[in-house]
Design a protein around this motif. Structure first.
Motif, PDB file in Angstrom:
ATOM      1  N   HIS A 104      15.296  -8.054  -5.134  1.00  0.00           N
ATOM      2  CA  HIS A 104      16.383  -7.538  -4.308  1.00  0.00           C
ATOM      3  C   HIS A 104      17.000  -6.322  -4.970  1.00  0.00           C
ATOM      4  O   HIS A 104      17.272  -6.322  -6.169  1.00  0.00           O
ATOM      5  CB  HIS A 104      17.490  -8.593  -4.141  1.00  0.00           C
ATOM      6  N   ASP A 105      17.237  -5.321  -4.153  1.00  0.00           N
ATOM      7  CA  ASP A 105      18.031  -4.165  -4.562  1.00  0.00           C
ATOM      8  C   ASP A 105      19.461  -4.459  -4.126  1.00  0.00           C
ATOM      9  O   ASP A 105      19.775  -4.441  -2.923  1.00  0.00           O
ATOM     10  CB  ASP A 105      17.482  -2.917  -3.887  1.00  0.00           C
ATOM     11  N   VAL A 106      20.324  -4.743  -5.075  1.00  0.00           N
ATOM     12  CA  VAL A 106      21.671  -5.202  -4.748  1.00  0.00           C
ATOM     13  C   VAL A 106      22.465  -4.103  -4.054  1.00  0.00           C
ATOM     14  O   VAL A 106      23.144  -4.330  -3.054  1.00  0.00           O
ATOM     15  CB  VAL A 106      22.409  -5.690  -6.021  1.00  0.00           C
ATOM     16  N   ALA A 107      22.353  -2.882  -4.559  1.00  0.00           N
ATOM     17  CA  ALA A 107      23.095  -1.781  -3.970  1.00  0.00           C
ATOM     18  C   ALA A 107      22.620  -1.509  -2.553  1.00  0.00           C
ATOM     19  O   ALA A 107      23.424  -1.252  -1.651  1.00  0.00           O
ATOM     20  CB  ALA A 107      22.940  -0.529  -4.825  1.00  0.00           C
ATOM     21  N   GLY A 108      21.306  -1.567  -2.346  1.00  0.00           N
ATOM     22  CA  GLY A 108      20.749  -1.312  -1.025  1.00  0.00           C
ATOM     23  C   GLY A 108      20.840  -2.528  -0.109  1.00  0.00           C
ATOM     24  O   GLY A 108      20.514  -2.439   1.074  1.00  0.00           O
ATOM     25  N   LYS A 109      21.262  -3.660  -0.679  1.00  0.00           N
ATOM     26  CA  LYS A 109      21.430  -4.898   0.086  1.00  0.00           C
ATOM     27  C   LYS A 109      20.160  -5.262   0.834  1.00  0.00           C
ATOM     28  O   LYS A 109      20.184  -5.574   2.025  1.00  0.00           O
ATOM     29  CB  LYS A 109      22.600  -4.770   1.070  1.00  0.00           C
ATOM     30  N   LYS A 110      19.022  -5.201   0.118  1.00  0.00           N
ATOM     31  CA  LYS A 110      17.781  -5.559   0.791  1.00  0.00           C
ATOM     32  C   LYS A 110      16.695  -5.941  -0.218  1.00  0.00           C
ATOM     33  O   LYS A 110      16.862  -5.707  -1.423  1.00  0.00           O
ATOM     34  CB  LYS A 110      17.287  -4.401   1.649  1.00  0.00           C
ATOM     35  N   VAL A 111      15.615  -6.494   0.322  1.00  0.00           N
ATOM     36  CA  VAL A 111      14.477  -6.814  -0.529  1.00  0.00           C
ATOM     37  C   VAL A 111      13.689  -5.532  -0.773  1.00  0.00           C
ATOM     38  O   VAL A 111      13.234  -4.881   0.164  1.00  0.00           O
ATOM     39  CB  VAL A 111      13.585  -7.883   0.130  1.00  0.00           C
ATOM     40  N   LEU A 112      13.547  -5.197  -2.042  1.00  0.00           N
ATOM     41  CA  LEU A 112      12.868  -3.957  -2.398  1.00  0.00           C
ATOM     42  C   LEU A 112      11.357  -4.158  -2.459  1.00  0.00           C
ATOM     43  O   LEU A 112      10.586  -3.322  -2.006  1.00  0.00           O
ATOM     44  CB  LEU A 112      13.381  -3.494  -3.770  1.00  0.00           C
ATOM     45  N   GLN A 113      10.947  -5.270  -3.034  1.00  0.00           N
ATOM     46  CA  GLN A 113       9.525  -5.566  -3.168  1.00  0.00           C
ATOM     47  C   GLN A 113       9.321  -7.064  -2.995  1.00  0.00           C
ATOM     48  O   GLN A 113      10.204  -7.860  -3.318  1.00  0.00           O
ATOM     49  CB  GLN A 113       9.016  -5.180  -4.562  1.00  0.00           C
ATOM     50  N   GLN A 114       8.124  -7.410  -2.524  1.00  0.00           N
ATOM     51  CA  GLN A 114       7.797  -8.828  -2.396  1.00  0.00           C
ATOM     52  C   GLN A 114       6.305  -9.007  -2.576  1.00  0.00           C
ATOM     53  O   GLN A 114       5.503  -8.206  -2.105  1.00  0.00           O
ATOM     54  CB  GLN A 114       8.214  -9.328  -1.004  1.00  0.00           C
ATOM     55  N   SER A 115       5.939 -10.062  -3.296  1.00  0.00           N
ATOM     56  CA  SER A 115       4.515 -10.314  -3.478  1.00  0.00           C
ATOM     57  C   SER A 115       4.294 -11.778  -3.864  1.00  0.00           C
ATOM     58  O   SER A 115       5.216 -12.436  -4.367  1.00  0.00           O
ATOM     59  CB  SER A 115       3.977  -9.392  -4.576  1.00  0.00           C
ATOM     60  N   ASP A 116       3.078 -12.279  -3.578  1.00  0.00           N
ATOM     61  CA  ASP A 116       2.706 -13.629  -3.991  1.00  0.00           C
ATOM     62  C   ASP A 116       1.762 -13.527  -5.181  1.00  0.00           C
ATOM     63  O   ASP A 116       0.821 -12.735  -5.179  1.00  0.00           O
ATOM     64  CB  ASP A 116       1.998 -14.375  -2.851  1.00  0.00           C
ATOM     65  N   PHE A 117       2.019 -14.352  -6.189  1.00  0.00           N
ATOM     66  CA  PHE A 117       1.235 -14.284  -7.429  1.00  0.00           C
ATOM     67  C   PHE A 117       0.504 -15.603  -7.657  1.00  0.00           C
ATOM     68  O   PHE A 117       1.090 -16.673  -7.518  1.00  0.00           O
ATOM     69  CB  PHE A 117       2.155 -14.013  -8.619  1.00  0.00           C
ATOM     70  N   PRO A 118      -0.766 -15.549  -8.058  1.00  0.00           N
ATOM     71  CA  PRO A 118      -1.500 -16.771  -8.370  1.00  0.00           C
ATOM     72  C   PRO A 118      -1.030 -17.350  -9.696  1.00  0.00           C
ATOM     73  O   PRO A 118      -0.745 -16.614 -10.632  1.00  0.00           O
ATOM     74  CB  PRO A 118      -2.949 -16.286  -8.480  1.00  0.00           C
ATOM     75  N   LEU A 119      -0.923 -18.652  -9.753  1.00  0.00           N
ATOM     76  CA  LEU A 119      -0.630 -19.328 -11.018  1.00  0.00           C
ATOM     77  C   LEU A 119      -1.588 -20.513 -11.155  1.00  0.00           C
ATOM     78  O   LEU A 119      -1.772 -21.259 -10.199  1.00  0.00           O
ATOM     79  CB  LEU A 119       0.806 -19.860 -11.039  1.00  0.00           C
ATOM     80  N   PRO A 120      -2.190 -20.699 -12.317  1.00  0.00           N
ATOM     81  CA  PRO A 120      -3.030 -21.888 -12.508  1.00  0.00           C
ATOM     82  C   PRO A 120      -2.197 -23.147 -12.263  1.00  0.00           C
ATOM     83  O   PRO A 120      -0.995 -23.166 -12.518  1.00  0.00           O
ATOM     84  CB  PRO A 120      -3.459 -21.785 -13.972  1.00  0.00           C
ATOM     85  N   THR A 121      -2.856 -24.191 -11.770  1.00  0.00           N
ATOM     86  CA  THR A 121      -2.104 -25.396 -11.418  1.00  0.00           C
ATOM     87  C   THR A 121      -1.583 -26.122 -12.651  1.00  0.00           C
ATOM     88  O   THR A 121      -0.540 -26.776 -12.583  1.00  0.00           O
ATOM     89  CB  THR A 121      -2.993 -26.364 -10.600  1.00  0.00           C
ATOM     90  N   ALA A 122      -2.324 -26.025 -13.772  1.00  0.00           N
ATOM     91  CA  ALA A 122      -1.890 -26.736 -14.973  1.00  0.00           C
ATOM     92  C   ALA A 122      -0.757 -25.969 -15.649  1.00  0.00           C
ATOM     93  O   ALA A 122      -0.964 -24.907 -16.240  1.00  0.00           O
ATOM     94  CB  ALA A 122      -3.063 -26.907 -15.933  1.00  0.00           C
ATOM     95  N   VAL A 123       0.447 -26.513 -15.522  1.00  0.00           N
ATOM     96  CA  VAL A 123       1.634 -25.839 -16.030  1.00  0.00           C
ATOM     97  C   VAL A 123       1.627 -25.795 -17.553  1.00  0.00           C
ATOM     98  O   VAL A 123       1.164 -26.726 -18.213  1.00  0.00           O
ATOM     99  CB  VAL A 123       2.890 -26.577 -15.516  1.00  0.00           C
ATOM    100  N   ASN A 124       2.126 -24.682 -18.090  1.00  0.00           N
ATOM    101  CA  ASN A 124       2.310 -24.506 -19.536  1.00  0.00           C
ATOM    102  C   ASN A 124       1.020 -24.346 -20.336  1.00  0.00           C
ATOM    103  O   ASN A 124       1.055 -24.354 -21.562  1.00  0.00           O
ATOM    104  CB  ASN A 124       3.130 -25.649 -20.148  1.00  0.00           C
ATOM    105  N   THR A 125      -0.121 -24.215 -19.650  1.00  0.00           N
ATOM    106  CA  THR A 125      -1.341 -23.859 -20.367  1.00  0.00           C
ATOM    107  C   THR A 125      -1.300 -22.370 -20.713  1.00  0.00           C
ATOM    108  O   THR A 125      -0.442 -21.633 -20.211  1.00  0.00           O
ATOM    109  CB  THR A 125      -2.585 -24.119 -19.513  1.00  0.00           C
ATOM    110  N   ASP A 126      -2.236 -21.932 -21.562  1.00  0.00           N
ATOM    111  CA  ASP A 126      -2.301 -20.517 -21.935  1.00  0.00           C
ATOM    112  C   ASP A 126      -2.393 -19.635 -20.702  1.00  0.00           C
ATOM    113  O   ASP A 126      -1.703 -18.621 -20.580  1.00  0.00           O
ATOM    114  CB  ASP A 126      -3.534 -20.250 -22.814  1.00  0.00           C
ATOM    115  N   GLY A 127      -3.284 -20.026 -19.768  1.00  0.00           N
ATOM    116  CA  GLY A 127      -3.515 -19.217 -18.578  1.00  0.00           C
ATOM    117  C   GLY A 127      -2.295 -19.189 -17.659  1.00  0.00           C
ATOM    118  O   GLY A 127      -1.980 -18.159 -17.064  1.00  0.00           O
ATOM    119  N   TRP A 128      -1.606 -20.315 -17.566  1.00  0.00           N
ATOM    120  CA  TRP A 128      -0.414 -20.381 -16.730  1.00  0.00           C
ATOM    121  C   TRP A 128       0.689 -19.482 -17.276  1.00  0.00           C
ATOM    122  O   TRP A 128       1.295 -18.708 -16.543  1.00  0.00           O
ATOM    123  CB  TRP A 128       0.074 -21.837 -16.651  1.00  0.00           C
TER     124      TRP A 128
END
Lengths: 446, 186
Positions: free
Chosen positions: A131-155
């Protein structure tokens, strides 16, 4: 670091005076009519707009993230943004339900110029909004892949990559969170994440690691009783192979070329007593070629220029240890560090910055070894450290941060310095650590 | 075998290093009169067995002396590969042992203190070892009998960041590579 224009819709590309004006206006207008008490306590150098300015830190807030791994993600992102030295962390307010409009006035009062809002999706991916607070809007948005196993090196690497993307959205330049640092501890090569987490040994023994540009291999140096040899480890499979292995030959200080094809290293053989020369060989193995020709002198610690056409190294050919530059084939040698301080400085450990502008090195300063940088254009020298004994600097891929060995905490440990602000943090703890090399940016494999 | 001699070097290095705290290490002279005369003239009614044992003991000691002369550590000044006078005296003792044992082969390991830098220290350690080797080869020892290597600052004899520790870490160590089992006293 050049000023980086930001793709920022509410301020179209304008000249520098306008940017300054925007900053000034930002301090008063962006926060709305309410008197911003918090704004006055903010340290100077913190930018209130999302427009990144070198030397300023953008005030950013990471909202709480729902889900089991949400707290970990938030903590890692906040720390990465802090370690980038380009953001000032603002404590989060209570998060509104994802998808509902953000109360911009509220976060503005808290002092945030940017707000990171994230949600874990059913697919395991993380949806991230900036969010750009001054512009009062979403500046960028994206979906990111994350490995399912939390806290592993890859995650963890996946979360670091999100921080790097956030940094690029705001500053125009990718961060260095998704990187690792190879170093030496207890006679073995270790690797640690850029935030100091996940330190682990990766070779049975060895020292002086150098990263392959793919981030997958390390060339390192093994001490045997009757020889020193070079070896390669594959970080994916954990396998080791010998690169050189010649009785009576001391091969060390390897550096892989930026294109990954060649390895330059130093070698001394019994036939040329007292002399240490630079050699080059293919990364895949094969014939070695001597490239330095200084009779009887020590030539070592080579580091490639980012275009791979030149190298910088240390040599005592003049009687004192100084830093030199030559072409990659060893020709056109020139002295880089002029003997200006009038004492036995033993300048050593050169490391060429990824933007090609600077060489970092270590030198005795008033009897203690310190880290300095020299500008290749005007030969101006800046001192980076002054606390404890410091040596073997190595650049981060952003050409801004340096990792080095320091005794300032009592034992030899790795520290990271921001060469722009001088801010320093300790990277490793526990048993002594040294001889660090920063990896390239690492790609995430979900 | 190299393992064993490494242990021997370490065991020897400790008392020598402690000695160095007080004063410079004193060169160990192999008892010069040993080969010349018997230590104890046999008493009247000699027990042959006792005499044989005494002789064995005398030989054993002479060999131990030779071995310790061979393994005695030499020391260097800061950022220097020059042989000090105490180092030369120690090397002279080794020279006698090497001359008496033509099949003996040794390795000289150069070491540095923690100052300087890792890469430079590796090269400097090699220079230190090479200087010691040259001293011996200039005096007739065949170069093929002496290997040199360096461990830079990687294997300090003592830990510590003070002049005393540094002085003991700037050193050349000696290992027997071959011919150590049938050592003869000079």
């Amino acid at each position: 670091m050049p000023a980086l224009p930001v793709r920022f819709p509410s301020f179209p590309a304008i000249g520098a005076p306008r940017v300054v004006a925007a900053l000034a206006i930002g301090a008063t207008l962006l926060l709305g009519g309410a008197r911003p008490a918090a704004a006055q306590e903010r340290p100077s150098g913190v930018s209130l707009t999302l427009e990144y300015q070198p030397g300023r830190r953008v005030a950013i807030m990471v909202l709480p993230i729902r889900g089991a791994a949400g707290d970990s993600i938030k903590t890692i992102l906040e720390r990465d943004l802090d370690f980038s030295d380009r953001f000032q962390h603002v404590p989060a307010i209570t998060a509104p339900p994802f998808g509902q409009p953000l109360n911009y006035a509220l976060v503005a009062r808290a002092g945030a110029a940017g707000v990171v809002q994230a949600e874990l999706l059913q697919s395991g991916w993380l949806r991230v909004l900036l969010h750009d607070v001054a512009g009062k809007k979403v500046l960028q948005q994206s979906d990111f892949p994350l490995p399912t196993a939390v806290n592993t090196d890859g995650w963890r690497l996946g979360v670091h990559a999100i921080a790097d993307q956030l940094e690029e959205w705001v500053t125009g330049q990718k961060g260095i969170a998704a990187t690792r640092i190879a170093f030496v501890r207890d006679g073995r090569v270790w690797v640690v994440d850029s935030d100091g987490a996940n330190a682990r040994a990766v070779t049975p023994r060895g020292m002086s690691p150098s990263w392959h540009p793919s981030g997958r291999y390390l060339v390192y140096h093994v001490l045997e009783d009757d020889r020193h040899r070079l070896a390669v480890t594959d970080l994916v499979t954990g396998s080791q192979r010998s690169l050189t292995n010649q009785g009576g030959s001391l091969d060390n200080s390897p550096a892989i070329s930026p294109d990954g094809r060649s390895v330059v290293f130093s070698r001394s053989v019994e036939a040329t007593a007292g002399q240490t020369d630079l050699f080059v060989m293919p990364f895949q193995g094969g014939a070695t070629t001597r490239i330095s020709v200084a009779r009887g002198s020590i030539n070592t610690a080579p580091s490639w220029s980012p275009d791979g056409r030149r190298i910088t190294f240390s040599s005592d050919r003049s009687g004192r240890n100084e830093i030199y530059i030559s072409d990659a084939d060893g020709t056109n040698v020139s002295l880089l560090t002029a003997d200006a301080f009038g004492e036995r400085n033993l300048r050593a450990d050169p490391s060429w910055s990824p933007d090609g502008r600077l060489v970092a090195y270590s030198s005795e300063v008033g009897g203690r070894r310190q880290i300095l940088t020299i500008n290749l254009r005007d030969r101006s020298v800046s001192q980076v450290t002054s606390d404890g004994r410091n040596d073997t600097p190595a650049w981060a891929p952003d050409g801004r941060h340096l990792v080095f060995t320091s005794t300032r905490g009592g034992t030899e440990q790795l520290w990271v310095a921001d060469t722009e602000t001088g801010r320093t943090r300790q990277l490793t703890r526990g048993a002594g650590a040294r001889l660090a090399e920063w990896s390239p940016r690492l790609s995430v494999t979900p | 075998m190299p393992r064993l001699s490494r242990v021997a070097v370490l065991l020897l290095a400790v008392p020598l290093a402690l000695g160095a705290c007080k004063k410079k290490p004193v060169a160990v002279e192999p008892e010069p009169q040993l080969p010349a005369q018997p230590v104890t003239p046999p008493q009247q009614p000699v027990d042959d067995e006792a005499a044989r044992r005494a002789e064995e003991e005398r030989m054993r000691r002479a060999i131990e002396m030779a071995r310790s002369a061979l393994l005695q550590v030499i020391y260097y000044d800061y950022d220097s590969d020059e042989l000090r006078s105490d180092a030369r005296a120690t090397l002279d003792d080794k020279l006698r042992v090497l001359n008496a044992n033509p099949s003996l082969r040794i390795r000289i390991e150069g070491h540095c203190d923690e100052r300087g830098t890792d890469q430079y220290n590796l090269a400097l350690g090699r220079r230190r070892a090479d200087q010691a080797k040259r001293y011996l080869t200039d005096r007739g020892i065949d170069a093929s009998r002496i290997e040199t290597t360096s461990f830079g600052r990687e294997r300090p004899a003592v830990t510590g960041s003070n002049e005393e520790a540094w002085a003991q870490n700037r050193r050349g160590e000696f290992q027997i590579v071959a011919g150590g089992t049938e050592l003869r006293a000079p």
